[in-house]
Design a protein around this motif. Structure first.
Motif, PDB file in Angstrom:
ATOM      1  N   ASN A  96     -15.858  59.603 -20.977  1.00 50.71           N
ATOM      2  CA  ASN A  96     -14.673  59.210 -20.220  1.00 50.71           C
ATOM      3  C   ASN A  96     -13.774  60.433 -20.036  1.00 50.71           C
ATOM      4  O   ASN A  96     -13.136  60.870 -20.992  1.00 50.71           O
ATOM      5  CB  ASN A  96     -13.910  58.103 -20.946  1.00 50.71           C
ATOM      6  CG  ASN A  96     -12.744  57.584 -20.130  1.00 50.71           C
ATOM      7  OD1 ASN A  96     -12.701  57.768 -18.910  1.00 50.71           O
ATOM      8  ND2 ASN A  96     -11.786  56.942 -20.790  1.00 50.71           N
ATOM      9  N   PRO A  97     -13.795  61.015 -18.831  1.00 49.10           N
ATOM     10  CA  PRO A  97     -14.480  60.595 -17.603  1.00 49.10           C
ATOM     11  C   PRO A  97     -15.981  60.878 -17.658  1.00 49.10           C
ATOM     12  O   PRO A  97     -16.434  61.671 -18.480  1.00 49.10           O
ATOM     13  CB  PRO A  97     -13.802  61.456 -16.529  1.00 49.10           C
ATOM     14  CG  PRO A  97     -13.406  62.700 -17.258  1.00 49.10           C
ATOM     15  CD  PRO A  97     -12.992  62.256 -18.628  1.00 49.10           C
ATOM     16  N   ARG A  98     -16.714  60.205 -16.774  1.00 45.73           N
ATOM     17  CA  ARG A  98     -18.161  60.407 -16.740  1.00 45.73           C
ATOM     18  C   ARG A  98     -18.474  61.867 -16.426  1.00 45.73           C
ATOM     19  O   ARG A  98     -17.825  62.494 -15.594  1.00 45.73           O
ATOM     20  CB  ARG A  98     -18.807  59.499 -15.697  1.00 45.73           C
ATOM     21  CG  ARG A  98     -18.683  58.009 -15.992  1.00 45.73           C
ATOM     22  CD  ARG A  98     -19.407  57.194 -14.940  1.00 45.73           C
ATOM     23  NE  ARG A  98     -19.017  57.617 -13.596  1.00 45.73           N
ATOM     24  CZ  ARG A  98     -19.804  57.519 -12.520  1.00 45.73           C
ATOM     25  NH1 ARG A  98     -21.015  57.015 -12.629  1.00 45.73           N
ATOM     26  NH2 ARG A  98     -19.371  57.917 -11.336  1.00 45.73           N
ATOM     27  N   LEU A  99     -19.503  62.380 -17.102  1.00 50.80           N
ATOM     28  CA  LEU A  99     -19.784  63.814 -17.075  1.00 50.80           C
ATOM     29  C   LEU A  99     -20.519  64.231 -15.804  1.00 50.80           C
ATOM     30  O   LEU A  99     -21.590  63.708 -15.487  1.00 50.80           O
ATOM     31  CB  LEU A  99     -20.628  64.191 -18.295  1.00 50.80           C
ATOM     32  CG  LEU A  99     -21.015  65.668 -18.428  1.00 50.80           C
ATOM     33  CD1 LEU A  99     -19.768  66.525 -18.661  1.00 50.80           C
ATOM     34  CD2 LEU A  99     -22.023  65.850 -19.560  1.00 50.80           C
ATOM     35  N   THR A 100     -19.939  65.189 -15.094  1.00 52.78           N
ATOM     36  CA  THR A 100     -20.669  65.887 -14.033  1.00 52.78           C
ATOM     37  C   THR A 100     -21.645  66.849 -14.702  1.00 52.78           C
ATOM     38  O   THR A 100     -21.303  67.519 -15.684  1.00 52.78           O
ATOM     39  CB  THR A 100     -19.699  66.660 -13.126  1.00 52.78           C
ATOM     40  OG1 THR A 100     -18.865  65.720 -12.432  1.00 52.78           O
ATOM     41  CG2 THR A 100     -20.446  67.510 -12.111  1.00 52.78           C
ATOM     42  N   THR A 101     -22.862  66.933 -14.183  1.00 53.14           N
ATOM     43  CA  THR A 101     -23.883  67.731 -14.862  1.00 53.14           C
ATOM     44  C   THR A 101     -24.876  68.287 -13.856  1.00 53.14           C
ATOM     45  O   THR A 101     -24.846  67.933 -12.668  1.00 53.14           O
ATOM     46  CB  THR A 101     -24.616  66.863 -15.916  1.00 53.14           C
ATOM     47  OG1 THR A 101     -25.508  67.683 -16.683  1.00 53.14           O
ATOM     48  CG2 THR A 101     -25.415  65.746 -15.261  1.00 53.14           C
ATOM     49  N   ILE A 102     -25.736  69.175 -14.327  1.00 54.32           N
ATOM     50  CA  ILE A 102     -26.892  69.598 -13.544  1.00 54.32           C
ATOM     51  C   ILE A 102     -28.139  69.206 -14.329  1.00 54.32           C
ATOM     52  O   ILE A 102     -28.128  69.174 -15.562  1.00 54.32           O
ATOM     53  CB  ILE A 102     -26.895  71.112 -13.255  1.00 54.32           C
ATOM     54  CG1 ILE A 102     -26.964  71.932 -14.550  1.00 54.32           C
ATOM     55  CG2 ILE A 102     -25.685  71.508 -12.429  1.00 54.32           C
ATOM     56  CD1 ILE A 102     -27.187  73.428 -14.320  1.00 54.32           C
ATOM     57  N   GLY A 103     -29.198  68.888 -13.611  1.00 56.02           N
ATOM     58  CA  GLY A 103     -30.426  68.507 -14.298  1.00 56.02           C
ATOM     59  C   GLY A 103     -31.353  67.769 -13.363  1.00 56.02           C
ATOM     60  O   GLY A 103     -31.045  67.554 -12.188  1.00 56.02           O
ATOM     61  N   PRO A 104     -32.492  67.355 -13.881  1.00 58.15           N
ATOM     62  CA  PRO A 104     -33.402  66.532 -13.078  1.00 58.15           C
ATOM     63  C   PRO A 104     -32.869  65.109 -13.010  1.00 58.15           C
ATOM     64  O   PRO A 104     -32.269  64.614 -13.966  1.00 58.15           O
ATOM     65  CB  PRO A 104     -34.716  66.597 -13.864  1.00 58.15           C
ATOM     66  CG  PRO A 104     -34.283  66.826 -15.280  1.00 58.15           C
ATOM     67  CD  PRO A 104     -33.020  67.626 -15.227  1.00 58.15           C
ATOM     68  N   THR A 105     -33.049  64.454 -11.877  1.00 55.57           N
ATOM     69  CA  THR A 105     -32.649  63.052 -11.804  1.00 55.57           C
ATOM     70  C   THR A 105     -33.513  62.210 -12.732  1.00 55.57           C
ATOM     71  O   THR A 105     -33.090  61.164 -13.206  1.00 55.57           O
ATOM     72  CB  THR A 105     -32.754  62.530 -10.363  1.00 55.57           C
ATOM     73  OG1 THR A 105     -34.076  62.795  -9.867  1.00 55.57           O
ATOM     74  CG2 THR A 105     -31.743  63.238  -9.467  1.00 55.57           C
ATOM     75  N   ALA A 106     -34.725  62.678 -13.005  1.00 56.95           N
ATOM     76  CA  ALA A 106     -35.601  62.037 -13.995  1.00 56.95           C
ATOM     77  C   ALA A 106     -36.596  63.085 -14.476  1.00 56.95           C
ATOM     78  O   ALA A 106     -37.120  63.857 -13.675  1.00 56.95           O
ATOM     79  CB  ALA A 106     -36.339  60.850 -13.392  1.00 56.95           C
ATOM     80  N   ILE A 107     -36.810  63.137 -15.797  1.00 57.60           N
ATOM     81  CA  ILE A 107     -37.809  64.054 -16.347  1.00 57.60           C
ATOM     82  C   ILE A 107     -39.139  63.319 -16.419  1.00 57.60           C
ATOM     83  O   ILE A 107     -39.260  62.310 -17.111  1.00 57.60           O
ATOM     84  CB  ILE A 107     -37.402  64.552 -17.745  1.00 57.60           C
ATOM     85  CG1 ILE A 107     -36.146  65.417 -17.649  1.00 57.60           C
ATOM     86  CG2 ILE A 107     -38.529  65.354 -18.384  1.00 57.60           C
ATOM     87  CD1 ILE A 107     -35.644  65.913 -18.990  1.00 57.60           C
ATOM     88  N   SER A 108     -40.115  63.799 -15.684  1.00 60.06           N
ATOM     89  CA  SER A 108     -41.438  63.186 -15.717  1.00 60.06           C
ATOM     90  C   SER A 108     -42.486  64.278 -15.881  1.00 60.06           C
ATOM     91  O   SER A 108     -42.797  65.002 -14.935  1.00 60.06           O
ATOM     92  CB  SER A 108     -41.703  62.381 -14.443  1.00 60.06           C
ATOM     93  OG  SER A 108     -43.003  61.824 -14.484  1.00 60.06           O
ATOM     94  N   LEU A 109     -42.995  64.393 -17.101  1.00 55.71           N
ATOM     95  CA  LEU A 109     -44.050  65.363 -17.377  1.00 55.71           C
ATOM     96  C   LEU A 109     -45.389  64.667 -17.605  1.00 55.71           C
ATOM     97  O   LEU A 109     -46.314  65.264 -18.145  1.00 55.71           O
ATOM     98  CB  LEU A 109     -43.678  66.204 -18.598  1.00 55.71           C
ATOM     99  CG  LEU A 109     -42.488  67.150 -18.404  1.00 55.71           C
ATOM    100  CD1 LEU A 109     -42.144  67.853 -19.704  1.00 55.71           C
ATOM    101  CD2 LEU A 109     -42.779  68.176 -17.313  1.00 55.71           C
ATOM    102  N   ALA A 110     -45.482  63.397 -17.193  1.00 56.43           N
ATOM    103  CA  ALA A 110     -46.720  62.650 -17.414  1.00 56.43           C
ATOM    104  C   ALA A 110     -47.892  63.299 -16.688  1.00 56.43           C
ATOM    105  O   ALA A 110     -48.957  63.530 -17.280  1.00 56.43           O
ATOM    106  CB  ALA A 110     -46.543  61.201 -16.965  1.00 56.43           C
ATOM    107  N   GLU A 111     -47.714  63.604 -15.409  1.00 55.51           N
ATOM    108  CA  GLU A 111     -48.824  64.171 -14.639  1.00 55.51           C
ATOM    109  C   GLU A 111     -49.214  65.566 -15.132  1.00 55.51           C
ATOM    110  O   GLU A 111     -50.405  65.833 -15.344  1.00 55.51           O
ATOM    111  CB  GLU A 111     -48.470  64.202 -13.149  1.00 55.51           C
ATOM    112  CG  GLU A 111     -49.649  64.608 -12.269  1.00 55.51           C
ATOM    113  CD  GLU A 111     -49.310  64.617 -10.790  1.00 55.51           C
ATOM    114  OE1 GLU A 111     -50.224  64.829  -9.975  1.00 55.51           O
ATOM    115  OE2 GLU A 111     -48.122  64.416 -10.445  1.00 55.51           O
ATOM    116  N   PRO A 112     -48.243  66.489 -15.354  1.00 60.51           N
ATOM    117  CA  PRO A 112     -48.640  67.806 -15.866  1.00 60.51           C
ATOM    118  C   PRO A 112     -49.309  67.752 -17.240  1.00 60.51           C
ATOM    119  O   PRO A 112     -50.279  68.471 -17.495  1.00 60.51           O
ATOM    120  CB  PRO A 112     -47.314  68.576 -15.927  1.00 60.51           C
ATOM    121  CG  PRO A 112     -46.418  67.887 -14.973  1.00 60.51           C
ATOM    122  CD  PRO A 112     -46.806  66.451 -15.017  1.00 60.51           C
ATOM    123  N   THR A 113     -48.795  66.897 -18.146  1.00 54.26           N
ATOM    124  CA  THR A 113     -49.380  66.816 -19.485  1.00 54.26           C
ATOM    125  C   THR A 113     -50.779  66.213 -19.430  1.00 54.26           C
ATOM    126  O   THR A 113     -51.705  66.685 -20.109  1.00 54.26           O
ATOM    127  CB  THR A 113     -48.477  65.988 -20.418  1.00 54.26           C
ATOM    128  OG1 THR A 113     -47.169  66.561 -20.439  1.00 54.26           O
ATOM    129  CG2 THR A 113     -49.033  65.955 -21.830  1.00 54.26           C
TER     130      THR A 113
END
Length: 350
Positions: free
Chosen positions: A303-320
């Motif tokens: 509070n307040p909600r955090l502005t950030t940088i990053g992936p909208t979703a981390i998905s390493l299923a296919e690479p792994t």
């Protein structure tokens, strides 16, 4: 189905350790089914169903069977282990990577060995251990290494017979597969946002690192641009710990020149920065804007909600999954390039 007591109490059986064949006979299944069960691979377990799994599990328990993984690894010529190299743990992005790779590996019957390594020398040491039989391959966050340094580490990728997957901003596959992500572009968007909102005095909290930090270098270069109109008030290695981040805020608030924006290389520490600023009577973002890094779920509840940088979703299923397929096909499957996009996630704190 054979009588359990006949198998357990037979004198000849007590002279040796129970075998996989004994378990199969007691469970009334094939030895291959027992092997599939003991592999722990999710797709094989799904095929045999819960009733067969329970029979094999109960038979192994009744006989006191202990799975000899060393013998299995000698037979299949694999350790069924993946070494995961990360610069550090305890930050949201790294923890999410470690947890996701571990879950995917376990579903394929593999174990993940989590190792922290910063310098080129530390990576070389771990690679030597992997080549010596510690694991079948590496998944490593190599952010901060140049492509020449990656070449020094891995060569052309053919000298060891191991399979590797490297997380890096822009490296191309060459004997190893890559997951490309552009943290630097996302950080540039964050700095552009601060500048557009009239922020001029910047503090940057970076993670503790023993190797060069390209994000810190980008911040210095950005502020040094003649058209930036910004001043770098402080650059501190304090984002790895919430306690050190809080102490850094207290020091900044006691200084003569206060920042009007703080960028933190960890969402967890960024939330702590917000809380510490508020305790000091500072309004976020009116007085000081705060931007984090990693897009951790906790930022949504700040509070307040955090502005950030990053992936909208981390998905390493296919690479792994691809890496494990390469391991099991002994390198016959070619290397690949994957993309994990990073962006600015604008909320309320900055």
């Amino acid at each position: 189905m054979p009588d359990r007591d006949d198998l357990i109490d037979r004198p000849s059986e007590t002279l040796r350790a129970p075998t996989m064949a004994d378990v199969a006979r007691l469970a009334d299944v094939s030895t291959a089914t027992v092997s599939n069960y003991l592999s722990g691979r999710a797709e094989l377990l799904r095929r045999m169903g819960p009733e067969v799994q329970e029979r094999v599990r109960e038979a192994a328990r009744a006989l006191g069977y202990v799975n000899n993984k060393t013998a299995r690894h000698l037979r299949i010529q694999r350790t069924e282990r993946i070494c995961v190299l990360l610069p550090q743990l305890g930050i949201p992005y790294a923890d999410q990577i470690a947890n996701q790779i571990d879950a995917i590996a376990r579903a394929r019957g593999y174990s993940a060995i989590i190792v922290t390594a910063h310098s080129l020398e530390e990576w070389q040491r771990v690679l030597a251990e992997v080549e010596g039989g510690l694991a079948d391959g590496i998944i490593g966050d190599a952010d901060g290494f140049s492509e020449d340094e990656l070449g020094e580490l891995f060569g052309d990728g053919t000298r060891t017979g191991k399979a590797h997957l490297v997380l890096h901003a822009n490296a191309a596959p060459r004997g190893f597969s890559v997951v490309n992500y552009d943290r630097l572009s996302a950080l540039g968007l964050a700095l552009d946002r601060l500048r557009a909102h009239g922020r001029r005095r910047l503090a940057y909290f970076e993670n503790v690192s023993q190797r060069r930090n390209p994000r810190a270098a980008l911040v210095r270069d950005y502020v040094a641009r003649p058209d930036s109109g910004m001043e770098l008030v402080a650059m501190l290695q304090c984002a790895s710990s919430r306690a050190t981040a809080a102490e850094a805020v207290r020091q900044l608030m006691a200084g003569e020149i206060r920042p009007d924006a703080i960028v933190v290389e960890s969402d967890f520490s960024a939330v702590t920065v917000i809380e510490e600023l508020q305790r000091a009577g500072v309004n976020v973002p009116a007085d000081i804007a705060v931007i984090g890094c990693g897009n951790a779920e906790e930022g949504l509840f700040a509070n307040p909600r955090l502005t950030t940088i990053g992936p909208t979703a981390i998905s390493l299923a296919e690479p792994t999954t691809h890496l494990i397929d390469r391991i099991e096909q002994k390198g016959e499957l070619g290397v690949r390039s994957f993309v994990l996009p990073w962006t600015l996630i604008a909320r309320d704190s900055g």
